[in-house]
Design a protein around this motif. Structure first.
Motif, PDB file in Angstrom:
ATOM      1  N   LEU A 240      43.619  35.617  21.452  1.00 55.10           N
ATOM      2  CA  LEU A 240      44.680  36.289  20.710  1.00 55.10           C
ATOM      3  C   LEU A 240      46.067  35.841  21.134  1.00 55.10           C
ATOM      4  N   GLY A 241      46.188  35.108  22.227  1.00 53.92           N
ATOM      5  CA  GLY A 241      47.505  34.641  22.629  1.00 53.92           C
ATOM      6  C   GLY A 241      47.596  34.369  24.113  1.00 53.92           C
ATOM      7  N   ILE A 242      48.845  34.290  24.584  1.00 58.78           N
ATOM      8  CA  ILE A 242      49.151  34.057  25.998  1.00 58.78           C
ATOM      9  C   ILE A 242      49.442  35.421  26.628  1.00 58.78           C
ATOM     10  N   GLY A 243      48.714  35.760  27.671  1.00 57.29           N
ATOM     11  CA  GLY A 243      48.812  37.092  28.247  1.00 57.29           C
ATOM     12  C   GLY A 243      49.380  37.109  29.649  1.00 57.29           C
ATOM     13  N   SER A 244      50.066  38.207  29.991  1.00 57.57           N
ATOM     14  CA  SER A 244      50.542  38.443  31.358  1.00 57.57           C
ATOM     15  C   SER A 244      49.483  39.238  32.102  1.00 57.57           C
ATOM     16  N   LEU A 245      49.063  38.728  33.259  1.00 61.12           N
ATOM     17  CA  LEU A 245      47.965  39.340  34.004  1.00 61.12           C
ATOM     18  C   LEU A 245      48.234  39.304  35.505  1.00 61.12           C
ATOM     19  N   PRO A 246      47.836  40.343  36.236  1.00 57.48           N
ATOM     20  CA  PRO A 246      47.813  40.224  37.695  1.00 57.48           C
ATOM     21  C   PRO A 246      46.768  39.182  38.095  1.00 57.48           C
ATOM     22  N   PHE A 247      47.042  38.457  39.164  1.00 55.01           N
ATOM     23  CA  PHE A 247      46.106  37.426  39.588  1.00 55.01           C
ATOM     24  C   PHE A 247      44.730  38.011  39.884  1.00 55.01           C
ATOM     25  N   PHE A 248      44.690  39.236  40.461  1.00 54.96           N
ATOM     26  CA  PHE A 248      43.381  39.795  40.815  1.00 54.96           C
ATOM     27  C   PHE A 248      42.536  40.086  39.579  1.00 54.96           C
ATOM     28  N   THR A 249      43.172  40.326  38.434  1.00 57.72           N
ATOM     29  CA  THR A 249      42.427  40.541  37.196  1.00 57.72           C
ATOM     30  C   THR A 249      41.918  39.224  36.628  1.00 57.72           C
ATOM     31  N   ALA A 250      42.740  38.178  36.740  1.00 58.13           N
ATOM     32  CA  ALA A 250      42.418  36.885  36.118  1.00 58.13           C
ATOM     33  C   ALA A 250      41.565  35.989  36.999  1.00 58.13           C
ATOM     34  N   ARG A 251      41.407  36.331  38.286  1.00 57.27           N
ATOM     35  CA  ARG A 251      40.820  35.413  39.261  1.00 57.27           C
ATOM     36  C   ARG A 251      39.485  34.805  38.808  1.00 57.27           C
TER      37      ARG A 251
END
Length: 303
Positions: A240-251
């Protein structure tokens, strides 16, 4: 009140603390090897001696009065001091016990704290955990919280704290999305993309970047905003696009290549970046259950 008058109340004060900790006369009696009526009489004697109602009783729960909150804090200090005296003697070390009440931001609780709770409970079988996942500010005394985990530059006045780990944020997208829409080479390129942001405050769509001495802010837009990092991660995975995420969520998704960093040469700053602290009321003697939890959590989050 003289020492002779005070001494008989020490036991009642200890019983009062146990009642508040477990929230029940009957459960406190069970743990103390007594009866609910005996516990009730002990609280009544303490209230009479102090000349104040300490507990407000309803059919469903017990609640501390304003005076009761202050008395409870001092009674806790009394028990902690007694326990410290025992531990200093070297003859006894109390096994942590009782309920530990936590207040944790939703994403931090879900992704960072909860995964370690089963091991903590297994290691300390006499400690129970009550974890509230809530992003709002809590008053540790009024909300009856033992420790609050918050992202802050330093502990607020009147609280003690222990730093746990740094919370970093980044921008991510799937390789499929970037192949179709192009890869931004500069933060201003984000204006041409669908961006997935927090959406709680107007400032959440104004993304801030630094690179060396450079600082800039980009007003982004997109069709989807969500105030949960797990939802934003899933939205990114759904292209759906480019998202802002905490690193711990995206790891994990980063490690498997399902998503990739966007503009990794720029530092992405948010109001939710910074050091995660464990905050607790000031005391000279940490309860053993709180000390055990802080040491356990610090060790786990360092690795």
């Amino acid at each position: 009140m003289s020492t002779n008058q005070l001494l008989p109340l020490l036991a009642e004060m200890a019983i009062f603390v146990r009642v508040v900790e477990v929230g029940s006369f009957s459960e406190a009696a069970r743990q103390l090897g007594s009866t609910p009526s005996a516990v009730s009489r002990a609280i009544a004697r303490l209230e009479k001696a102090l000349g104040n109602r300490l507990l407000q009783r309803t059919t469903r729960k017990l609640r501390l009065s304003d005076t009761g909150k202050a008395v409870y804090a001092h009674c806790q200090d009394m028990l902690h001091a007694a326990q410290a005296a025992i531990e200093v003697s070297g003859h006894h070390h109390e096994e942590p016990y009782g309920q530990l009440r936590l207040s944790v931001p939703k994403a931090v609780g879900h992704f960072l704290i909860h995964p370690h709770i089963p091991d903590f409970l297994a290691r300390y079988p006499k400690v129970d955990i009550s974890m509230r996942l809530d992003d709002r500010y809590v008053d540790l005394i009024d909300d009856e919280v033992d420790v609050a985990i918050r992202i802050t530059n330093q502990p607020p006045p009147g609280l003690m704290g222990r730093p746990l780990l740094s919370i970093e944020h980044l921008l991510c997208a799937t390789p499929e999305y970037l192949a179709q829409h192009g890869t931004p080479q500069h933060p201003h390129d984000l204006k041409q993309h669908s961006c997935i942001y927090l959406g709680e405050e107007p400032s959440d769509s104004r993304w801030k970047f630094t690179q060396g001495n450079k600082q800039l802010t980009v007003q982004v837009q997109g069709r989807y905003a969500a105030n949960h990092t797990g939802v934003r991660l899933d939205a990114v995975l759904q292209n759906l696009g480019i998202g802002s995420l905490p690193f711990f969520t995206a790891r994990q998704a980063l490690a498997t290549g399902r998503i990739v960093p966007v503009l990794p040469e720029w530092n992405f700053k948010t109001n939710y970046s910074g050091m995660a602290w464990a905050l607790y009321p000031p005391t000279r003697h940490l309860p053993s259950k709180l000390r055990a939890f802080l040491e356990f959590l610090s060790d786990r989050l360092e690795h």
